[in-house]
Scaffold this motif. Structure first.
Motif, mmCIF file in Angstrom:
data_model
loop_
_atom_site.group_PDB
_atom_site.id
_atom_site.type_symbol
_atom_site.label_atom_id
_atom_site.label_comp_id
_atom_site.label_asym_id
_atom_site.label_seq_id
_atom_site.Cartn_x
_atom_site.Cartn_y
_atom_site.Cartn_z
ATOM 1 N N SER A 152 0.955 -1.231 -0.131
ATOM 2 C CA SER A 152 0.016 0.045 0.110
ATOM 3 C C SER A 152 1.045 1.263 0.101
ATOM 4 O O SER A 152 0.599 2.292 -0.966
ATOM 5 C CB SER A 152 -1.173 0.117 1.380
ATOM 6 O OG SER A 152 -1.645 1.120 1.359
ATOM 7 N N LYS A 182 2.632 1.536 -3.505
ATOM 8 C CA LYS A 182 1.532 2.094 -4.363
ATOM 9 C C LYS A 182 1.276 3.557 -4.415
ATOM 10 O O LYS A 182 1.470 4.154 -5.355
ATOM 11 C CB LYS A 182 0.475 0.974 -4.481
ATOM 12 C CG LYS A 182 -0.693 1.152 -5.640
ATOM 13 C CD LYS A 182 -1.447 0.298 -5.849
ATOM 14 C CE LYS A 182 -2.217 0.112 -7.160
ATOM 15 N NZ LYS A 182 -3.132 -0.927 -7.206
ATOM 16 N N THR A 183 0.951 3.819 -3.075
ATOM 17 C CA THR A 183 0.477 5.164 -2.847
ATOM 18 C C THR A 183 1.443 6.386 -3.156
ATOM 19 O O THR A 183 1.293 7.040 -3.977
ATOM 20 C CB THR A 183 0.024 5.594 -1.358
ATOM 21 O OG1 THR A 183 -0.956 4.410 -1.263
ATOM 22 C CG2 THR A 183 -0.388 6.875 -1.002
ATOM 23 N N GLY A 201 1.277 2.052 5.727
ATOM 24 C CA GLY A 201 0.551 1.418 4.735
ATOM 25 C C GLY A 201 -0.349 0.636 5.368
ATOM 26 O O GLY A 201 -1.625 0.706 5.027
ATOM 27 N N GLU A 211 -4.250 1.465 4.696
ATOM 28 C CA GLU A 211 -5.048 0.590 3.701
ATOM 29 C C GLU A 211 -6.437 0.009 4.526
ATOM 30 O O GLU A 211 -7.246 -0.604 3.990
ATOM 31 C CB GLU A 211 -4.088 -0.922 3.524
ATOM 32 C CG GLU A 211 -4.214 -1.688 4.465
ATOM 33 C CD GLU A 211 -3.432 -2.925 4.305
ATOM 34 O OE1 GLU A 211 -3.308 -3.210 2.972
ATOM 35 O OE2 GLU A 211 -2.727 -3.593 5.236
#
Length: 88
Positions: free
Chosen positions: A17, A20-21, A82, A86
């Motif tokens: 997470s 990706k963010t 994360g 998430e």
């Protein structure tokens, strides 16, 4: 254009997470997919490879063979962040 990075320190969904963010905020990044089982991050777009590598390093997820104790510690912090985001 698609680029693949084999990285260190991906432990869980929280790590994925955070990666990706952060990568989706980079200029030119359109899509990010992560395979935790084989430690790969695949990025699609018109981004600069060096920008992606630098961001992964900053997060604590360097390319294989470039790990340090500091990067490992950073990955734990970003993993925790994360995990918190998430579940939002």
């Amino acid at each position: 254009m698609e680029q693949q990075f084999v990285v260190e320190n991906i432990k869980c969904g929280g790590c994925m997470s955070s990666i990706k963010t952060a990568l989706l905020k980079l200029e030119g990044v359109a899509e990010v997919s992560i395979d935790k089982e084989i430690d790969t991050v695949t990025v699609t777009g018109t981004m600069n490879r060096e920008d992606v590598v630098n961001k992964l390093n900053d997060l604590g997820y360097p390319e294989k063979g470039n790990n340090t104790l500091i990067r490992k510690a950073k990955s734990y912090v970003n993993c925790a962040i994360g995990r918190m985001t998430e579940n939002d």
